[in-house]
Design a protein around this motif. Sequence first.
Motif, PDB file in Angstrom:
ATOM      1  N   MET A  52       0.787  12.399  -1.839  1.00 12.54           N
ATOM      2  CA  MET A  52      -0.534  12.070  -2.345  1.00 12.54           C
ATOM      3  C   MET A  52      -0.751  13.006  -3.517  1.00 12.54           C
ATOM      4  O   MET A  52      -1.299  12.703  -4.628  1.00 12.54           O
ATOM      5  CB  MET A  52      -1.733  11.834  -1.567  1.00 12.54           C
ATOM      6  CG  MET A  52      -1.691  10.320  -0.763  1.00 12.54           C
ATOM      7  SD  MET A  52      -3.327  10.268   0.174  1.00 12.54           S
ATOM      8  CE  MET A  52      -4.435   9.981  -0.922  1.00 12.54           C
ATOM      9  N   ASP A  53      -0.812  14.356  -3.252  1.00 10.04           N
ATOM     10  CA  ASP A  53      -0.925  15.248  -4.147  1.00 10.04           C
ATOM     11  C   ASP A  53      -0.144  15.252  -5.237  1.00 10.04           C
ATOM     12  O   ASP A  53      -0.793  15.388  -6.476  1.00 10.04           O
ATOM     13  CB  ASP A  53      -0.526  16.807  -3.394  1.00 10.04           C
ATOM     14  CG  ASP A  53      -1.389  17.039  -2.239  1.00 10.04           C
ATOM     15  OD1 ASP A  53      -2.348  16.406  -2.041  1.00 10.04           O
ATOM     16  OD2 ASP A  53      -1.114  17.755  -1.387  1.00 10.04           O
ATOM     17  N   LEU A  54       1.189  14.651  -5.526  1.00  9.49           N
ATOM     18  CA  LEU A  54       1.875  14.624  -6.803  1.00  9.49           C
ATOM     19  C   LEU A  54       1.129  13.473  -7.613  1.00  9.49           C
ATOM     20  O   LEU A  54       1.055  13.349  -8.512  1.00  9.49           O
ATOM     21  CB  LEU A  54       3.157  14.500  -6.473  1.00  9.49           C
ATOM     22  CG  LEU A  54       3.789  15.744  -6.002  1.00  9.49           C
ATOM     23  CD1 LEU A  54       5.284  15.271  -5.631  1.00  9.49           C
ATOM     24  CD2 LEU A  54       3.932  16.914  -7.062  1.00  9.49           C
ATOM     25  N   GLY A  55       0.693  12.434  -6.996  1.00 10.69           N
ATOM     26  CA  GLY A  55       0.288  11.280  -7.316  1.00 10.69           C
ATOM     27  C   GLY A  55      -1.148  11.435  -8.114  1.00 10.69           C
ATOM     28  O   GLY A  55      -1.433  11.173  -9.194  1.00 10.69           O
ATOM     29  N   LEU A  64      -0.746   3.592  -3.428  1.00  9.78           N
ATOM     30  CA  LEU A  64       0.514   3.540  -3.947  1.00  9.78           C
ATOM     31  C   LEU A  64       1.421   4.333  -3.091  1.00  9.78           C
ATOM     32  O   LEU A  64       2.784   4.340  -3.030  1.00  9.78           O
ATOM     33  CB  LEU A  64       0.853   4.256  -5.337  1.00  9.78           C
ATOM     34  CG  LEU A  64       0.588   3.374  -6.485  1.00  9.78           C
ATOM     35  CD1 LEU A  64       0.322   4.275  -7.774  1.00  9.78           C
ATOM     36  CD2 LEU A  64       1.096   2.261  -6.602  1.00  9.78           C
ATOM     37  N   GLN A  65       0.835   4.878  -1.995  1.00  8.29           N
ATOM     38  CA  GLN A  65       1.777   5.972  -0.998  1.00  8.29           C
ATOM     39  C   GLN A  65       2.836   5.010  -0.143  1.00  8.29           C
ATOM     40  O   GLN A  65       3.949   5.494  -0.073  1.00  8.29           O
ATOM     41  CB  GLN A  65       0.611   6.681  -0.157  1.00  8.29           C
ATOM     42  CG  GLN A  65       1.498   7.673   0.949  1.00  8.29           C
ATOM     43  CD  GLN A  65       0.382   8.454   1.617  1.00  8.29           C
ATOM     44  OE1 GLN A  65      -0.617   7.884   1.775  1.00  8.29           O
ATOM     45  NE2 GLN A  65       0.955   9.565   2.137  1.00  8.29           N
ATOM     46  N   PRO A  66       2.573   3.851   0.450  1.00 11.33           N
ATOM     47  CA  PRO A  66       3.787   3.181   0.945  1.00 11.33           C
ATOM     48  C   PRO A  66       5.020   2.814   0.029  1.00 11.33           C
ATOM     49  O   PRO A  66       6.036   3.192   0.455  1.00 11.33           O
ATOM     50  CB  PRO A  66       2.997   1.956   1.333  1.00 11.33           C
ATOM     51  CG  PRO A  66       1.489   2.263   1.637  1.00 11.33           C
ATOM     52  CD  PRO A  66       1.477   3.227   0.532  1.00 11.33           C
ATOM     53  N   LEU A  67       4.708   2.593  -1.400  1.00 12.43           N
ATOM     54  CA  LEU A  67       5.579   2.322  -2.376  1.00 12.43           C
ATOM     55  C   LEU A  67       6.512   3.649  -2.469  1.00 12.43           C
ATOM     56  O   LEU A  67       7.472   3.664  -2.676  1.00 12.43           O
ATOM     57  CB  LEU A  67       5.118   1.756  -3.359  1.00 12.43           C
ATOM     58  CG  LEU A  67       5.727   1.361  -4.761  1.00 12.43           C
ATOM     59  CD1 LEU A  67       6.852   0.467  -4.249  1.00 12.43           C
ATOM     60  CD2 LEU A  67       5.117   1.101  -5.899  1.00 12.43           C
ATOM     61  N   THR A  68       5.635   4.875  -2.660  1.00 11.15           N
ATOM     62  CA  THR A  68       6.374   6.072  -3.126  1.00 11.15           C
ATOM     63  C   THR A  68       7.279   6.574  -2.100  1.00 11.15           C
ATOM     64  O   THR A  68       8.262   7.301  -2.222  1.00 11.15           O
ATOM     65  CB  THR A  68       5.394   7.022  -3.676  1.00 11.15           C
ATOM     66  OG1 THR A  68       4.427   7.429  -2.667  1.00 11.15           O
ATOM     67  CG2 THR A  68       4.557   6.693  -4.888  1.00 11.15           C
ATOM     68  N   HIS A  69       6.683   6.570  -0.740  1.00  9.20           N
ATOM     69  CA  HIS A  69       7.475   6.774   0.357  1.00  9.20           C
ATOM     70  C   HIS A  69       9.054   5.983   0.603  1.00  9.20           C
ATOM     71  O   HIS A  69       9.946   6.522   0.856  1.00  9.20           O
ATOM     72  CB  HIS A  69       6.868   6.519   1.638  1.00  9.20           C
ATOM     73  CG  HIS A  69       5.872   7.954   1.955  1.00  9.20           C
ATOM     74  ND1 HIS A  69       6.139   8.984   2.406  1.00  9.20           N
ATOM     75  CD2 HIS A  69       4.414   7.880   1.543  1.00  9.20           C
ATOM     76  CE1 HIS A  69       4.989  10.049   2.449  1.00  9.20           C
ATOM     77  NE2 HIS A  69       4.077   9.204   1.843  1.00  9.20           N
ATOM     78  N   LYS A  70       8.863   4.880  -0.154  1.00 11.78           N
ATOM     79  CA  LYS A  70      10.064   3.966   0.004  1.00 11.78           C
ATOM     80  C   LYS A  70      11.206   4.472  -1.037  1.00 11.78           C
ATOM     81  O   LYS A  70      12.230   4.228  -0.697  1.00 11.78           O
ATOM     82  CB  LYS A  70       9.629   2.403  -0.358  1.00 11.78           C
ATOM     83  CG  LYS A  70       9.307   1.549   0.939  1.00 11.78           C
ATOM     84  CD  LYS A  70       9.014   0.429   0.727  1.00 11.78           C
ATOM     85  CE  LYS A  70       8.096  -0.335   1.760  1.00 11.78           C
ATOM     86  NZ  LYS A  70       7.799  -1.826   1.369  1.00 11.78           N
TER      87      LYS A  70
END
Length: 113
Positions: free
Chosen positions: A1-4, A106-112
Amino acid sequence: MDLGILFLGVSAQIIGAFIAKDEAMCAKSLWFGVLLALVSTYHMYRSLDRALDQPEKTATKMIIRAYVLRYVMLIFFLLVMMKTGVMNPLIFFFTYVICMKVTAFLQPLTHKL
Protein backbone atom coordinates in the motif's frame (compact mmCIF):
# COMPACT_ATOMS: atom_id res chain seq x y z
CA MET A 1 0.00 0.00 0.00
CA ASP A 2 2.87 2.35 0.75
CA LEU A 3 4.13 2.29 -2.83
CA GLY A 4 0.60 2.89 -4.12
CA ILE A 5 0.17 5.88 -1.81
CA LEU A 6 3.49 7.34 -2.94
CA PHE A 7 2.64 6.72 -6.62
CA LEU A 8 -0.70 8.49 -6.24
CA GLY A 9 1.04 11.36 -4.44
CA VAL A 10 3.53 11.81 -7.26
CA SER A 11 0.74 11.59 -9.85
CA ALA A 12 -1.32 14.19 -8.01
CA GLN A 13 1.72 16.45 -7.68
CA ILE A 14 2.35 16.34 -11.42
CA ILE A 15 -1.30 17.10 -12.21
CA GLY A 16 -1.47 19.78 -9.50
CA ALA A 17 1.57 21.55 -10.92
CA PHE A 18 -0.45 22.36 -14.05
CA ILE A 19 -3.74 23.17 -12.34
CA ALA A 20 -2.94 24.89 -9.03
CA LYS A 21 -2.65 28.64 -8.71
CA ASP A 22 -0.64 28.44 -5.48
CA GLU A 23 1.69 25.53 -6.17
CA ALA A 24 3.50 25.71 -2.82
CA MET A 25 0.25 25.51 -0.82
CA CYS A 26 -0.97 22.67 -3.01
CA ALA A 27 2.29 20.74 -2.62
CA LYS A 28 2.43 21.19 1.16
CA SER A 29 -1.17 20.08 1.58
CA LEU A 30 -0.79 17.17 -0.80
CA TRP A 31 2.38 15.76 0.74
CA PHE A 32 1.09 16.20 4.29
CA GLY A 33 -1.97 14.18 3.24
CA VAL A 34 0.29 11.51 1.76
CA LEU A 35 2.39 11.48 4.93
CA LEU A 36 -0.66 11.09 7.14
CA ALA A 37 -1.97 8.32 4.87
CA LEU A 38 1.35 6.47 5.25
CA VAL A 39 1.31 6.92 9.03
CA SER A 40 -2.31 5.79 9.17
CA THR A 41 -1.64 2.61 7.21
CA TYR A 42 1.27 1.79 9.51
CA HIS A 43 -0.89 2.51 12.57
CA MET A 44 -3.67 0.34 11.13
CA TYR A 45 -1.23 -2.52 10.55
CA ARG A 46 0.24 -2.26 14.07
CA SER A 47 -3.13 -2.00 15.81
CA LEU A 48 -4.56 -4.97 13.89
CA ASP A 49 -1.42 -7.01 14.53
CA ARG A 50 -1.62 -6.35 18.27
CA ALA A 51 -5.38 -6.81 18.52
CA LEU A 52 -5.51 -10.15 16.73
CA ASP A 53 -3.40 -11.73 19.48
CA GLN A 54 -6.04 -10.82 22.08
CA PRO A 55 -9.38 -12.39 23.03
CA GLU A 56 -12.33 -11.31 20.87
CA LYS A 57 -13.81 -8.68 23.19
CA THR A 58 -10.44 -7.10 23.93
CA ALA A 59 -9.52 -7.15 20.24
CA THR A 60 -12.77 -5.42 19.31
CA LYS A 61 -12.14 -2.67 21.85
CA MET A 62 -8.54 -2.21 20.69
CA ILE A 63 -9.55 -1.97 17.02
CA ILE A 64 -12.33 0.53 17.74
CA ARG A 65 -9.99 2.63 19.89
CA ALA A 66 -7.36 2.70 17.12
CA TYR A 67 -10.01 3.58 14.52
CA VAL A 68 -11.31 6.47 16.63
CA LEU A 69 -7.76 7.70 17.30
CA ARG A 70 -6.98 7.88 13.56
CA TYR A 71 -10.11 9.90 12.85
CA VAL A 72 -9.60 12.20 15.83
CA MET A 73 -6.10 12.97 14.55
CA LEU A 74 -7.48 13.62 11.05
CA ILE A 75 -10.12 15.99 12.42
CA PHE A 76 -7.50 17.71 14.60
CA PHE A 77 -5.24 18.38 11.61
CA LEU A 78 -8.18 19.61 9.54
CA LEU A 79 -9.24 22.03 12.27
CA VAL A 80 -5.70 23.36 12.68
CA MET A 81 -5.43 23.88 8.92
CA MET A 82 -8.77 25.67 8.77
CA LYS A 83 -7.88 27.99 11.66
CA THR A 84 -4.30 28.80 10.64
CA GLY A 85 -4.60 28.74 6.85
CA VAL A 86 -1.14 27.19 6.58
CA MET A 87 -2.37 24.45 4.24
CA ASN A 88 -5.44 23.79 2.15
CA PRO A 89 -7.66 21.42 4.18
CA LEU A 90 -9.61 20.30 1.11
CA ILE A 91 -6.52 19.16 -0.78
CA PHE A 92 -5.16 17.51 2.36
CA PHE A 93 -8.41 15.65 3.07
CA PHE A 94 -8.96 14.45 -0.50
CA THR A 95 -5.34 13.33 -0.78
CA TYR A 96 -5.63 11.40 2.47
CA VAL A 97 -8.93 9.74 1.56
CA ILE A 98 -8.09 8.97 -2.06
CA CYS A 99 -4.65 7.59 -1.25
CA MET A 100 -6.03 5.34 1.47
CA LYS A 101 -9.11 4.12 -0.41
CA VAL A 102 -7.69 3.69 -3.90
CA THR A 103 -4.65 1.78 -2.70
CA ALA A 104 -6.81 -0.41 -0.46
CA PHE A 105 -9.10 -1.29 -3.37
CA LEU A 106 -6.17 -1.89 -5.74
CA GLN A 107 -4.21 -4.01 -3.29
CA PRO A 108 -5.66 -7.39 -4.39
CA LEU A 109 -4.86 -6.53 -8.00
CA THR A 110 -1.30 -5.42 -7.24
CA HIS A 111 -0.63 -8.55 -5.19
CA LYS A 112 -1.54 -10.70 -8.20
CA LEU A 113 1.02 -8.85 -10.30
